[in-house]
Design an enzyme around this catalytic site. Sequence first.
Site, PDB file in Angstrom:
ATOM      1  N   ALA A 167       0.846  -1.196   0.000  1.00  0.00           N
ATOM      2  CA  ALA A 167       0.000   0.000   0.000  1.00  0.00           C
ATOM      3  C   ALA A 167       0.878   1.242   0.000  1.00  0.00           C
ATOM      4  CB  ALA A 167      -0.901  -0.025   1.229  1.00  0.00           C
ATOM      5  N   ASN A 168       0.282   2.409   0.093  1.00  0.00           N
ATOM      6  CA  ASN A 168       1.070   3.640   0.218  1.00  0.00           C
ATOM      7  C   ASN A 168       0.407   4.566   1.231  1.00  0.00           C
ATOM      8  OD1 ASN A 168      -0.771   5.522  -1.235  1.00  0.00           O
ATOM      9  ND2 ASN A 168      -0.345   4.114  -2.926  1.00  0.00           N
TER      10      ASN A 168
END
Length: 408
Positions: free
Chosen positions: A211-212
């Site tokens: 994810a970020n």
Amino acid sequence: MDTPFQDKHIIHGVTGSIAAYKAADLASKLAQAGAQVEVILTQAALQFVTPLTFQSVTGRRAYVEADLWGSEGHVQHIGLAHQADLLIIAPASANTLAKLAYGLADNLLSLTALAAQCPLMLAPAMDGGMYAHPATQANLETLRQRGAILVGPAEGHLASGLVGPGRMVEPLELLGHVRWVLGKGGPLSGRKVIVTAGGTQEPLDPVRVIANRSSGKQGYAIAQAALDLGAQVTLISGPVSLAVPVGVQPVEVQTAQQMHDAVLGCLPQADALVMAAAVADFRPMSPAENKLKKESGVPEIRLEHTPDILKAVAQAKARLGRPSVTVGFAAESQDLIDNATAKLHDKKLDLIVANDIRATDAGFSADTNRVTLLFADGGVEPLDLMSKEQVAASVMARVSELLQKASA
Ligand code: CTP
């Protein structure tokens, strides 16, 4: 920052329901948002709350039945009705709904409703049995067909002890509905805008993802700003913990591929696309079907590129001629302007919002942002440090201008 509430005249009718205590919160929120709120309490509402409650939160006089019979009363309230941008009755009791359906004008509120030409929003609140009664249902149907905007009732615990539909929709949600209605008719009305927001997640196995740090705040603010200008908005979002603005059509996605498919699916109808999402550039080549186990050793994960959505949009635009305006974001940690300019041209954008993610007061989870707008015609517009809502309003104002130019 101006929102659709600014200086709008809103008449807030409050009728006899225990939810009247929540109406004070709604009146307060409307006033804080910048609207001029005139409250009218029915005789039954006075059993639950007082005019002073409303005067205190709106800073204006709250009207009661006696005001109708003052020397100028009748004329004054016709005037009030004529200058209103919206009449919201929250809570709207079964009795008041019946009066409105039949066009009765036997008290200050029903008289004002009959005289008003502005949109009418109703937030019903009553016991479940009263709501379910065929008479109430028929009245609601009559009002709906006549163009009234019905919001709720919500389901839940009722004052009678029953559980079911009958609760007034919460003030914050009602505020969203009011904002949506007040924004309609703005410069983007009739325009379809697609906004992407949040970060995408790429599965490693059924449990884990890559994810970020995107919070989605900037993209959600863009969606709200587009609604505020009257656009029809589709918000394609990765997983975030934010409330979807009332009026938006939400599309939930997880991966870059899903976001790509959703965006391309919407393109044939879109006038503008604003890609505020932080799309993963890489994904695991072959996500494990079952959870990766510790005992099996440290996994070696091979990555592959995800599709570049904006590049796919540029190709589609060559065929479809849509969207007329494409906006990208560039999150950079070095050479902000050079890198963003390269992306502007590479992705064939009309506007790129360049964002220095090293600044502590800007970027991913901050509430503020410091951006520079770069235009396809070479224009450069650095904006001051401002809230993400203000950035969103500035970006959408430019989108609106670009759309106007494109259709001129
Ligand atoms: N974007 C996209 N598809 C991707 C990656 C990014 O459409 N697979 C969009 C983003 O939503 C953003 C713009 O492209 O509007 C720029 O994203 P950014 O991550 O800054 O640039 P990248 O093209 O991914 O390049 P790099 O990460 O190498 O800087």
